[in-house]
Design an enzyme around this catalytic site. Structure first.
Site, short mmCIF file in Angstrom:
data_model
loop_
_atom_site.label_atom_id
_atom_site.label_comp_id
_atom_site.label_asym_id
_atom_site.label_seq_id
_atom_site.Cartn_x
_atom_site.Cartn_y
_atom_site.Cartn_z
N HIS A 46 0.54 -1.68 0.15
CA HIS A 46 0.04 -0.16 -0.08
C HIS A 46 0.51 1.83 0.02
CE1 HIS A 46 0.21 -1.34 4.38
NE2 HIS A 46 0.33 -0.33 4.16
C1 T46 Z 1 3.89 -0.02 6.48
C2 T46 Z 1 3.54 -1.55 6.74
C3 T46 Z 1 5.91 -1.34 7.27
C4 T46 Z 1 -3.24 -0.36 14.10
O1 T46 Z 1 -4.58 -1.02 14.96
N1 T46 Z 1 -2.69 0.34 14.47
C5 T46 Z 1 -1.50 0.71 13.07
O2 T46 Z 1 -0.87 2.03 13.30
C6 T46 Z 1 -1.54 -0.26 12.28
C7 T46 Z 1 0.08 0.27 10.96
C8 T46 Z 1 -2.08 -1.05 12.38
N2 T46 Z 1 -3.09 -0.84 12.44
C9 T46 Z 1 -4.17 -2.19 12.46
C10 T46 Z 1 -4.76 -2.16 11.12
C11 T46 Z 1 -4.83 -4.08 10.78
O3 T46 Z 1 -5.96 -4.64 11.77
O4 T46 Z 1 -2.77 -3.15 13.03
C12 T46 Z 1 -3.82 -4.35 11.18
C13 T46 Z 1 -2.59 -4.47 10.06
O5 T46 Z 1 -1.89 -3.62 9.60
P1 T46 Z 1 -2.00 -3.28 8.37
O6 T46 Z 1 -2.60 -4.80 6.84
O7 T46 Z 1 -1.91 -2.29 8.01
O8 T46 Z 1 -0.43 -3.98 8.45
P2 T46 Z 1 0.70 -4.05 7.07
O9 T46 Z 1 2.77 -4.84 8.40
O10 T46 Z 1 0.65 -4.29 6.25
O11 T46 Z 1 1.42 -2.66 6.92
C14 T46 Z 1 1.80 -1.66 8.25
C15 T46 Z 1 1.39 -0.30 7.67
O12 T46 Z 1 0.16 0.14 7.98
C16 T46 Z 1 2.29 0.73 6.99
O13 T46 Z 1 2.09 2.05 7.56
O14 T46 Z 1 4.05 1.25 6.16
O15 T46 Z 1 3.09 -1.75 7.97
#
Ligand code: T46
Length: 149
Positions: free
Chosen positions: A56
């Site tokens: 993303h």
């Molecule tokens: C990025 C990469 C490196 C939260 O509740 N708070 C937070 O600060 C974050 C980052 C996520 N979440 C929740 C939202 C989702 O339900 O944690 C779950 C997993 O998040 P996400 O699918 O966005 O995780 P990644 O590893 O795909 O991405 C994250 C960051 O979202 C993104 O900004 O750059 O890590």
């Protein structure tokens, strides 16, 4: 700072390493090492082998990623050019600007990815769809105001 960021605006930040017979200590001082106010910290760990994270972009969020343990690849994409950065040192951070699509993979066993972010978590700050990301970049006027959707 350019309004339309490219992968060339993403850069490695060297942190210090205080070493003595007890081990190493690295510190991060706001503004001195990280060019934004840190409003959020999160970390990714226990990543199963072969998994991919991110996939993303962000509209306005700056982040610094650090491999606190182990290693992983960060693939950066600004819609025109791509670059892969290997993070494998706890005293090195990768600054990722807004408007950069990123995918993280190739996590080693035990890898821990620390993220310092310029803003609180906000789902509306994400581009989750690659075509939407490309369209949004096109809508940003590099010469004038920012028209981020
Ligand atoms: C990025 C990469 C490196 C939260 O509740 N708070 C937070 O600060 C974050 C980052 C996520 N979440 C929740 C939202 C989702 O339900 O944690 C779950 C997993 O998040 P996400 O699918 O966005 O995780 P990644 O590893 O795909 O991405 C994250 C960051 O979202 C993104 O900004 O750059 O890590």
């Amino acid at each position: 700072m350019p309004l339309l960021y490219t992968i060339n605006d993403c850069r490695l930040i060297q942190l210090d390493k205080n070493s003595d017979s007890r081990g190493n200590l690295t510190h991060i001082e706001g503004k001195e090492h990280v060019p934004f106010d840190i409003r959020r910290v999160y970390y990714i760990y226990d990543v199963p082998a072969g998994s991919q994270r991110a996939g993303h972009g962000h509209k306005n969020l700056f982040q610094v990623l650090i491999a606190l343990a182990g290693s992983f690849d960060v693939h950066l994409d600004d819609g025109k050019n791509k670059r892969t950065v290997l993070l494998n040192r706890p005293y090195e951070g990768l600054l990722i600007t807004p408007q950069i699509w990123r995918v993280i993979d190739n996590f080693s066993s035990g890898a821990v990815c620390l993220a310092l972010a310029s803003d609180r978590y906000d789902e509306s700050s994400y581009y989750r769809d690659y075509d939407q990301f490309l369209e949004a970049r096109k809508a940003i006027d590099p010469a004038g105001g920012i028209l981020i959707k």
